[in-house]
Write a protein that holds these residues in place. Structure first.
Motif, PDB file in Angstrom:
ATOM      1  N   ARG B 133      32.973  44.667  47.673  1.00 59.70           N
ATOM      2  CA  ARG B 133      33.884  45.795  47.832  1.00 59.70           C
ATOM      3  C   ARG B 133      33.463  46.865  46.825  1.00 59.70           C
ATOM      4  N   ALA B 134      33.842  48.117  47.086  1.00 62.38           N
ATOM      5  CA  ALA B 134      33.433  49.177  46.174  1.00 62.38           C
ATOM      6  C   ALA B 134      34.096  48.975  44.822  1.00 62.38           C
ATOM      7  N   ALA B 135      33.309  49.110  43.772  1.00 68.16           N
ATOM      8  CA  ALA B 135      33.865  49.098  42.429  1.00 68.16           C
ATOM      9  C   ALA B 135      34.397  50.501  42.208  1.00 68.16           C
ATOM     10  N   MET B 136      35.628  50.594  41.714  1.00 71.46           N
ATOM     11  CA  MET B 136      36.314  51.876  41.716  1.00 71.46           C
ATOM     12  C   MET B 136      35.609  52.993  40.966  1.00 71.46           C
ATOM     13  N   SER B 137      35.250  52.731  39.714  1.00 70.83           N
ATOM     14  CA  SER B 137      34.774  53.844  38.905  1.00 70.83           C
ATOM     15  C   SER B 137      33.254  54.036  38.973  1.00 70.83           C
ATOM     16  N   ASP B 138      32.568  53.135  39.622  1.00 72.65           N
ATOM     17  CA  ASP B 138      31.118  53.248  39.673  1.00 72.65           C
ATOM     18  C   ASP B 138      30.639  53.568  41.074  1.00 72.65           C
ATOM     19  N   SER B 139      29.398  54.016  41.148  1.00 74.82           N
ATOM     20  CA  SER B 139      28.861  54.319  42.461  1.00 74.82           C
ATOM     21  C   SER B 139      28.135  53.102  43.015  1.00 74.82           C
ATOM     22  N   VAL B 140      28.729  51.948  42.842  1.00 72.09           N
ATOM     23  CA  VAL B 140      28.098  50.703  43.287  1.00 72.09           C
ATOM     24  C   VAL B 140      29.147  49.777  43.903  1.00 72.09           C
ATOM     25  N   GLN B 141      28.674  48.715  44.518  1.00 69.08           N
ATOM     26  CA  GLN B 141      29.593  47.713  45.062  1.00 69.08           C
ATOM     27  C   GLN B 141      29.676  46.531  44.114  1.00 69.08           C
ATOM     28  N   ALA B 142      30.865  46.016  43.939  1.00 73.38           N
ATOM     29  CA  ALA B 142      31.042  44.821  43.128  1.00 73.38           C
ATOM     30  C   ALA B 142      30.824  43.616  44.023  1.00 73.38           C
ATOM     31  N   ARG B 143      30.097  42.624  43.518  1.00 71.44           N
ATOM     32  CA  ARG B 143      29.929  41.369  44.263  1.00 71.44           C
ATOM     33  C   ARG B 143      30.815  40.331  43.586  1.00 71.44           C
ATOM     34  N   ILE B 144      31.702  39.741  44.365  1.00 76.36           N
ATOM     35  CA  ILE B 144      32.753  38.895  43.803  1.00 76.36           C
ATOM     36  C   ILE B 144      32.672  37.481  44.372  1.00 76.36           C
ATOM     37  N   ILE B 145      32.815  36.498  43.495  1.00 76.14           N
ATOM     38  CA  ILE B 145      32.864  35.117  43.969  1.00 76.14           C
ATOM     39  C   ILE B 145      34.185  34.483  43.536  1.00 76.14           C
ATOM     40  N   CYS B 146      34.521  33.362  44.138  1.00 77.07           N
ATOM     41  CA  CYS B 146      35.711  32.630  43.714  1.00 77.07           C
ATOM     42  C   CYS B 146      35.292  31.532  42.750  1.00 77.07           C
ATOM     43  N   ILE B 147      36.096  31.352  41.701  1.00 80.35           N
ATOM     44  CA  ILE B 147      35.810  30.294  40.737  1.00 80.35           C
ATOM     45  C   ILE B 147      37.060  29.428  40.561  1.00 80.35           C
ATOM     46  N   ASN B 148      36.848  28.167  40.242  1.00 76.14           N
ATOM     47  CA  ASN B 148      37.957  27.219  40.057  1.00 76.14           C
ATOM     48  C   ASN B 148      38.973  27.335  41.191  1.00 76.14           C
ATOM     49  N   SER B 149      38.483  27.532  42.379  1.00 75.84           N
ATOM     50  CA  SER B 149      39.377  27.808  43.492  1.00 75.84           C
ATOM     51  C   SER B 149      39.034  26.874  44.644  1.00 75.84           C
ATOM     52  N   GLN B 150      40.068  26.244  45.186  1.00 76.28           N
ATOM     53  CA  GLN B 150      39.878  25.260  46.251  1.00 76.28           C
ATOM     54  C   GLN B 150      39.277  25.909  47.499  1.00 76.28           C
ATOM     55  N   CYS B 151      39.631  27.155  47.744  1.00 79.39           N
ATOM     56  CA  CYS B 151      39.012  27.862  48.852  1.00 79.39           C
ATOM     57  C   CYS B 151      38.951  29.348  48.520  1.00 79.39           C
ATOM     58  N   CYS B 152      38.147  30.098  49.279  1.00 72.79           N
ATOM     59  CA  CYS B 152      38.011  31.540  49.038  1.00 72.79           C
ATOM     60  C   CYS B 152      38.787  32.264  50.118  1.00 72.79           C
ATOM     61  N   THR B 153      39.524  33.291  49.724  1.00 74.83           N
ATOM     62  CA  THR B 153      40.212  34.078  50.744  1.00 74.83           C
ATOM     63  C   THR B 153      39.894  35.559  50.554  1.00 74.83           C
ATOM     64  N   CYS B 154      40.019  36.305  51.637  1.00 78.59           N
ATOM     65  CA  CYS B 154      39.762  37.744  51.534  1.00 78.59           C
ATOM     66  C   CYS B 154      40.468  38.488  52.660  1.00 78.59           C
ATOM     67  N   THR B 155      40.711  39.767  52.431  1.00 79.08           N
ATOM     68  CA  THR B 155      41.093  40.640  53.535  1.00 79.08           C
ATOM     69  C   THR B 155      39.871  41.516  53.807  1.00 79.08           C
ATOM     70  N   VAL B 156      39.727  41.916  55.067  1.00 75.85           N
ATOM     71  CA  VAL B 156      38.529  42.625  55.480  1.00 75.85           C
ATOM     72  C   VAL B 156      38.912  43.988  56.040  1.00 75.85           C
ATOM     73  N   LYS B 157      38.134  44.982  55.709  1.00 79.70           N
ATOM     74  CA  LYS B 157      38.402  46.319  56.241  1.00 79.70           C
ATOM     75  C   LYS B 157      38.004  46.410  57.706  1.00 79.70           C
ATOM     76  N   LYS B 158      38.821  47.138  58.449  1.00 85.71           N
ATOM     77  CA  LYS B 158      38.523  47.357  59.856  1.00 85.71           C
ATOM     78  C   LYS B 158      37.192  48.106  59.978  1.00 85.71           C
ATOM     79  N   ASN B 159      36.419  47.730  60.969  1.00 88.55           N
ATOM     80  CA  ASN B 159      35.108  48.350  61.246  1.00 88.55           C
ATOM     81  C   ASN B 159      34.057  48.110  60.168  1.00 88.55           C
ATOM     82  N   ALA B 160      34.330  47.175  59.245  1.00 90.63           N
ATOM     83  CA  ALA B 160      33.307  46.834  58.261  1.00 90.63           C
ATOM     84  C   ALA B 160      32.233  46.010  58.957  1.00 90.63           C
TER      85      ALA B 160
END
Lengths: 249, 321
Positions: B133-160
């Motif tokens: 997802r876009a990192a707010m203050s930078d002109s780059v995308q943040a890559r995010i992983i889940c840690i210590n988490s039984q499962c990963c969840t996300c919401t997705v933008k339409k038309n992504a």
């Protein structure tokens, strides 16, 4: 007396004004404070601010105090830093349960303009076990056992009476507080802000901050791929004609 | 090793719409990268024929719970019931207001990682599922992983993601869930008054073939009006960057970028848009991009197919002729 908790987040001022430095009250939270200041004139409410943030949050807290807050809990500990929404939720839940267990209403700005996730309000309602109302556009009044709010989405606007206890996620924002006055501000500066550490809150370090988070940013990349573009030269008219031609295809 | 379970949580009241198709298509792609299987979890009301359409996008199984109420808390209990019983490695939600609430309640209940408004997801042996997802203050995308988490969840933008039908759809198994809990929403509120909002803008941005984008480089009302007029002439929807919407020139629903919508038209013309990453993530799926800007070094030109260095106002005077 109706007890209202307001969750406050301080965000970089430059997001509103390119020249501004430091942190300011998140505009959605500011709307809530301003609204409560207005309602406080005619209803019997007490407003308690709760904020997770370091020393740089002080100025925003002074303003919150001057605007409307009767009391403020400042969750300020390096152990709280770099929390994702789950760790933030756990920390706020611990503080509300410990210090304001009899809160009638918890109110949050719909999202913070720096993170833009908007997840904390719903997550917090689930952990506190209270009813959640999203898309709140306005708060009309606080009664003895319920409050009247306005919810608005794309399709409709509803005026709703909701029973305490509940949590609101408010989607209106303000960038300027008109109820702020100098005398109140001076008084708020002299007030003693209670700083609460993780230890005092009684939260394990594995439940808050980076260690309590369930997500982690591993790195940042640019996924916008550069394209080879064709530059159209010539006069303005030639350029415009070229685009017209492309549009007709 | 068991196959990784990739869930897509779907609203059966919406039928198998394009947004649902986009998520299942992405889930199918992830299933191939990660040795997984795609389960579309439907709550609401839909026919078997309708549900079977999920196979077109690569779903392996549909888990369906009929439910007449559309209430986040009721759905949360149903979803929790299914999750506790069959489990999931990754759960994808749409980012409608309803889904955002549902996913947040779910993540909080199970204390699992949740990434908001993803614009991409991939699977890597080393990191598992990675969300972008876009990192707010930078002109780059943040890559995010889940840690210590039984499962990963996300919401997705339409038309992504792009809705893609697969070549050889399999016969789909529909598993009817029998939830035994309550379907009654908690009546903690009472509606005093309800007013339908008049939709000021009925533009169908999702299906627009041509879109005109307005940025900060459009400095006056006159230029803006010329763009709107040209938009009418060419049947184009006019959208804006965040600052244009904040200035009140266009309504929020016509904001394109990380905090607005994502679009995928055949042709996108950017007028006076410098090309902040915030905005670029919302237009990157456009088939062709033309950019008009007076700064020849504007980042927008990096992703444009056609580059036009010109003052927007001067350009529009000719273009609107």
């Amino acid at each position: 007396m109706i007890k209202i908790v307001v969750c406050l987040k301080m965000v970089p001022g430059k997001l509103i004004n390119a020249e501004a430095g430091g942190l300011i009250i998140n505009p959605y939270d500011l709307f809530v404070l301003e609204k409560l200041a207005e309602l406080k004139k005619s209803s019997d409410i007490s407003v308690i601010g709760i904020c997770m943030g370091g020393e740089s949050a002080r100025d925003g807290l002074i303003r919150s105090k001057a605007l409307v807050c009767d009391d403020i809990y400042w969750l300020n500990d390096i152990k709280f830093a770099q929390a994702d929404t789950i760790a933030t939720t756990k920390t706020l839940t611990a503080a509300i349960k410990k210090y304001i267990p009899d809160a009638d209403a918890v109110i949050c700005g719909g999202h913070a303009i720096d993170g833009e996730t908007g997840q904390v309000p719903a997550e917090l309602s689930e952990k506190l076990g209270i009813t959640y109302f999203s898309s709140v556009a306005d708060i009309e009044s606080f009664g003895n056992d319920s409050a009247v709010i306005v919810r608005r989405d794309e399709r409709q606007e509803m005026t709703v009476r909701c029973r305490y206890p509940f949590l609101l996620s408010v989607d209106s924002f303000l960038t300027y507080a008109s109820n702020l006055n100098v005398i109140a501000l001076k008084r708020a500066q002299k007030w003693e802000y209670k700083i609460i550490s993780a230890e005092e809150l009684g939260i394990a370090s594995t439940d808050c901050g980076a260690s309590g988070s369930k997500t982690k940013v591993i790195n940042s990349v640019n996924i916008i791929y550069k394209k080879e573009s064709i530059e159209i030269g010539g006069s303005i008219k030639e350029k415009a004609d070229h685009v017209k031609k492309l549009l007709q295809q | 090793m068991d196959k990784r379970k990739i869930w897509v949580v779907c609203d059966a009241f919406d039928h198998v719409d394009s947004f649902t198709g986009q998520l299942i298509s992405k889930a199918y792609q992830l299933s191939k990268e990660s040795n997984g299987s795609v389960q579309a979890v439907f709550i609401g009301n839909a026919s078997d024929d309708e549900l079977k359409r999920c196979a077109l996008y690569g779903a392996d199984e549909v888990v369906y719970q009929q439910c007449e109420t559309k209430d986040e808390k009721v759905w949360l209990d149903i979803l929790s019931d299914i999750y506790s019983s069959i489990g999931a490695d990754i759960i994808m939600f749409t980012n409608t207001d309803f889904s955002k609430t549902l996913s947040s309640l779910f993540a909080s209940r199970f204390e699992v990682g949740l990434t908001a408004d993803c614009i991409d997801i991939c699977f890597e042996e080393e990191n598992g599922f990675v969300f972008e997802r876009a990192a707010m203050s930078d002109s780059v995308q943040a890559r995010i992983i889940c840690i210590n988490s039984q499962c990963c969840t996300c919401t997705v933008k339409k038309n992504a993601f792009v809705e893609t039908e697969i070549n050889a759809p399999k016969e789909l198994n529909i598993r009817k869930w029998e939830y035994t809990g309550s379907f009654i929403a908690d009546p903690a509120y009472e509606i005093i008054n309800s007013v339908k909002r008049v939709c000021e803008n009925n533009t169908d941005l999702d299906n627009a073939k041509i879109v005109f984008g307005v940025g900060r480089g459009v400095k006056d009302r006159e230029t803006f009006d010329m763009i709107c007029q040209a938009g009418k002439k060419y049947n184009a929807v006019v959208v804006g960057t965040k600052c244009v919407v904040d200035d009140g020139l266009l309504p929020k629903k016509l904001q394109v970028g990380q905090s607005g919508c994502s679009i995928a038209p055949d042709l996108y013309i950017a007028f006076g848009i410098s090309g902040a990453n915030q905005h670029l993530v919302g237009i990157r799926n456009s088939r062709q991009i033309i950019a008009v800007n007076n700064n020849e070094n504007a980042p927008i030109f990096n992703i444009a197919d056609v580059k036009i260095v010109a003052d927007v106002k001067e350009f529009m005077k000719e273009f609107a002729e």
